[in-house]
Motif scaffolding. Structure first.
Motif: not given
Length: 335
Positions: A152, A159, A165, A172
């Motif tokens: 991200c 993640k 997100h 996130c």
């Protein structure tokens, strides 16, 4: 007359002329003539100049940023509005109930369940941990492990799958389902069970409240639903009748509460049914809308994954689920 006197008078005349030229139009020689048309034109020009300046400043302002700030402000008021509505429904339902120990226990049970699950939902964020900071490596994982994860750029973290997100939370979210404006945070893997239980008890409680409000309203104001007075049950009609002096202000308030409770029943009931379907299928709302099925498990396994082994206790008593510490490599699993 000497040359010195002539030069002095000439200099004074030139200085006076320059002063007249530097004066504004409403203070110059033409203003002293007594011409009323000239002075009125000057007064008319001032409001036009002000309007022109106001319009030019409005055009130069970034209207998109103002609109975004306005939307953010209204969004921040939604949880408070939800709290006030639920509080009013609980208060007036309790006032309309017949005084008995059983009714008191029922009311307090619903109050504890609704506000308890809301508090657990709001306090249990489904955020992905930012403990790794701005590092390019997630905590406890090697470079080879991180190649299996998505990065991200906003949060600057890796993640796991099924995490997305949220621009409103600016984080996130683990197993992101959707952002709930009415409760003020995202619905994700860690607080989904509290969201469903909150909607369930809000739906049952508002059915009970709507029944009490309808009984009181129809009996006090003699507005039977199956009669010609049925129009008073429609909020716009009641509001117009109050403006015309054919209905009391208190009647508008009771119809408002009846409307809000009925709308809450429909909305929360739909949320409960929809979320239970997603849970049994092993999907989130995001995955359902995208046509994704990330896990392949039985319906009972999916149900226990969300509500836990002690799901009966969670339904009867609002208490937090325990999240055990896991191995960092479990970050790679699709759960």
């Amino acid at each position: 007359m000497t040359d010195t006197t002539i030069d002095t008078n000439k200099g004074q005349g030139m200085e006076a002329a320059s002063q007249y030229r530097s004066l504004p139009a409403d203070q110059g020689p033409s203003a002293c003539v007594g011409n009323s048309g000239g002075s009125s034109a000057c007064w008319m020009r001032s409001p036009l100049c002000l309007c022109r300046r106001a319009w030019s400043s409005f055009v130069n302002v970034d209207k998109l940023s103002i609109l975004r700030k306005l939307v953010d402000f209204l969004t921040s008021l939604a949880p408070l509005t939800t709290f006030v509505i639920i509080f009013l429904l609980c208060y007036y339902s309790y006032q309309l109930l017949k005084a008995s120990g059983f009714n008191t226990i029922i009311v307090y049970f619903f109050i504890i369940e609704i506000f308890g699950n809301w508090l657990l939902f709001f306090c249990t964020k489904s955020y992905i941990d930012k403990s790794s900071g701005n590092s390019e490596l997630a905590a406890g994982l090697s470079h080879e492990d991180c190649k299996q994860l998505r990065y991200c750029p906003t949060c600057k973290i890796y993640k796991p799958e099924r995490s997305h997100h949220c621009s409103l939370c600016d984080r996130c979210i683990h197993q992101r389902d959707h952002h709930c404006f009415f409760l003020g945070t995202c619905v994700g893997g860690y607080n989904l069970c509290y969201f469903i239980l909150f909607c369930f008890y809000a739906c049952i409680g508002c059915i009970f409240a709507a029944r009490l409000l309808h009984t009181y309203y129809s009996g006090t104001y003699l507005r039977a639903f199956w009669s010609s007075e049925v129009l008073y049950y429609f909020y716009p009609v009641t509001l117009v009748m109050w403006l015309l002096g054919k209905a009391e202000l208190a009647e508008v308030g009771w119809v408002t509460l009846l409307y809000v409770s009925s709308a809450t029943v429909v909305f929360t009931g739909f949320c409960v049914i929809q979320q239970l379907v997603y849970v049994l299928r092993g999907q989130t709302a995001y995955e359902y809308n995208k046509g994704l099925l990330m896990v392949h498990r039985s319906a009972s396994h999916n149900f226990l994954h969300v509500f836990g082994r002690y799901w009966i206790l969670h339904i009867l008593i609002p208490f937090p689920r325990r999240r055990s510490e896991t191995d960092p490599r479990s970050f790679l699993k699709i759960v």
